[in-house]
Design a protein around this motif. Sequence first.
Motif, mmCIF file in Angstrom:
data_model
loop_
_atom_site.group_PDB
_atom_site.id
_atom_site.type_symbol
_atom_site.label_atom_id
_atom_site.label_comp_id
_atom_site.label_asym_id
_atom_site.label_seq_id
_atom_site.Cartn_x
_atom_site.Cartn_y
_atom_site.Cartn_z
ATOM 1 N N GLY A 100 0.783 -1.230 0.000
ATOM 2 C CA GLY A 100 0.000 0.000 0.000
ATOM 3 C C GLY A 100 0.806 1.265 0.000
ATOM 4 O O GLY A 100 0.242 2.344 0.068
ATOM 5 N N ARG B 30 -3.882 -3.001 -10.278
ATOM 6 C CA ARG B 30 -4.561 -2.995 -8.990
ATOM 7 C C ARG B 30 -4.472 -1.649 -8.277
ATOM 8 O O ARG B 30 -5.408 -1.201 -7.647
ATOM 9 N N TYR B 31 -3.286 -1.024 -8.366
ATOM 10 C CA TYR B 31 -3.059 0.187 -7.589
ATOM 11 C C TYR B 31 -3.289 1.426 -8.437
ATOM 12 O O TYR B 31 -2.848 1.521 -9.582
ATOM 13 N N TYR B 33 -3.417 5.918 -7.946
ATOM 14 C CA TYR B 33 -2.969 6.990 -7.058
ATOM 15 C C TYR B 33 -3.406 8.341 -7.622
ATOM 16 O O TYR B 33 -3.484 8.533 -8.833
ATOM 17 N N TYR B 48 -4.710 7.033 -2.379
ATOM 18 C CA TYR B 48 -4.429 5.931 -3.278
ATOM 19 C C TYR B 48 -5.413 4.793 -3.039
ATOM 20 O O TYR B 48 -6.137 4.770 -2.029
ATOM 21 N N SER B 49 -5.444 3.884 -3.980
ATOM 22 C CA SER B 49 -6.342 2.739 -3.886
ATOM 23 C C SER B 49 -5.573 1.468 -4.182
ATOM 24 O O SER B 49 -4.763 1.419 -5.119
ATOM 25 N N TYR B 50 -5.831 0.442 -3.373
ATOM 26 C CA TYR B 50 -5.173 -0.843 -3.589
ATOM 27 C C TYR B 50 -6.161 -1.928 -3.994
ATOM 28 O O TYR B 50 -5.871 -3.124 -3.886
ATOM 29 N N SER B 96 1.719 -3.513 -8.938
ATOM 30 C CA SER B 96 1.812 -3.968 -7.561
ATOM 31 C C SER B 96 2.555 -2.925 -6.764
ATOM 32 O O SER B 96 3.234 -2.069 -7.317
ATOM 33 N N SER B 97 2.389 -2.994 -5.474
ATOM 34 C CA SER B 97 3.058 -2.039 -4.591
ATOM 35 C C SER B 97 4.562 -2.195 -4.719
ATOM 36 O O SER B 97 5.068 -3.310 -4.706
ATOM 37 N N GLN B 101 5.397 3.343 -11.282
ATOM 38 C CA GLN B 101 4.062 3.870 -11.524
ATOM 39 C C GLN B 101 4.049 4.553 -12.889
ATOM 40 O O GLN B 101 5.034 5.145 -13.314
#
Lengths: 115, 112
Positions: A100, B30-31, B33, B48-50, B96-97, B101
Amino acid sequence: AQSVSQHNHHVILSEAASLELGCNYSYGGTVNLFWYVQYPGQHLQLLLKYFSGDPLVKGIKGFEAEFIKSKFSFNLRKPSVQWSDTAEYFCAVNLYNQAGTALIFGKGTTLSVSS
Amino acid sequence: DAGITQSPRHKVTETGTPVTLRCHQTENHRYMYWYRQDPGHGLRLIHYSYGVKDTDKGEVSDGYSVSRSKTEDFLLTLESATSSQTSVYFCAISESSGNEQYFGPGTRLTVT
């Protein structure tokens, strides 16, 4: 808190000069490191990245960066700049394997190259 | 370039009005921002969103809310716009985290 420092706010070079932009981060653990470039009026584009392995990484357009773990640094270099390299450059850090988390950006360095 | 679009690209609004910015991706990442970019500050994370319906706050979240009801869409809402929210807003995505980006084209918002 983690932070990223870019030493130079504005760098002015003539074409064919060599470039080195400094980047230091404050975090003692494992990190993923990035350099992004933003050309005038455009979005950020990835120049290069370091996750692990050889600390000297090569990116697009002749750029390279060296990760020095002992100095918490990830400096960007280019042997000979061109007028088209005029842009803003951002160093960014991501904490390795931290779910996250997002990129932590430096404040950016503006590069102006005169022809 | 990654398939990321932002709308609108430019907006001028008055203080106190609500504003919603949209980010749409076709990469199934998935992520997602939201950042704002201001001179001398670089990029700062707003939210942000996961995952769908999973969001969290960033460094400068006050005055902003987000929603993600579908993988491909991430909305940023300014409930009551203020002049301090005049900025360029960038959406970003990542698989993925920890990975790189990819950024959208940005939305220039002016609050008068």
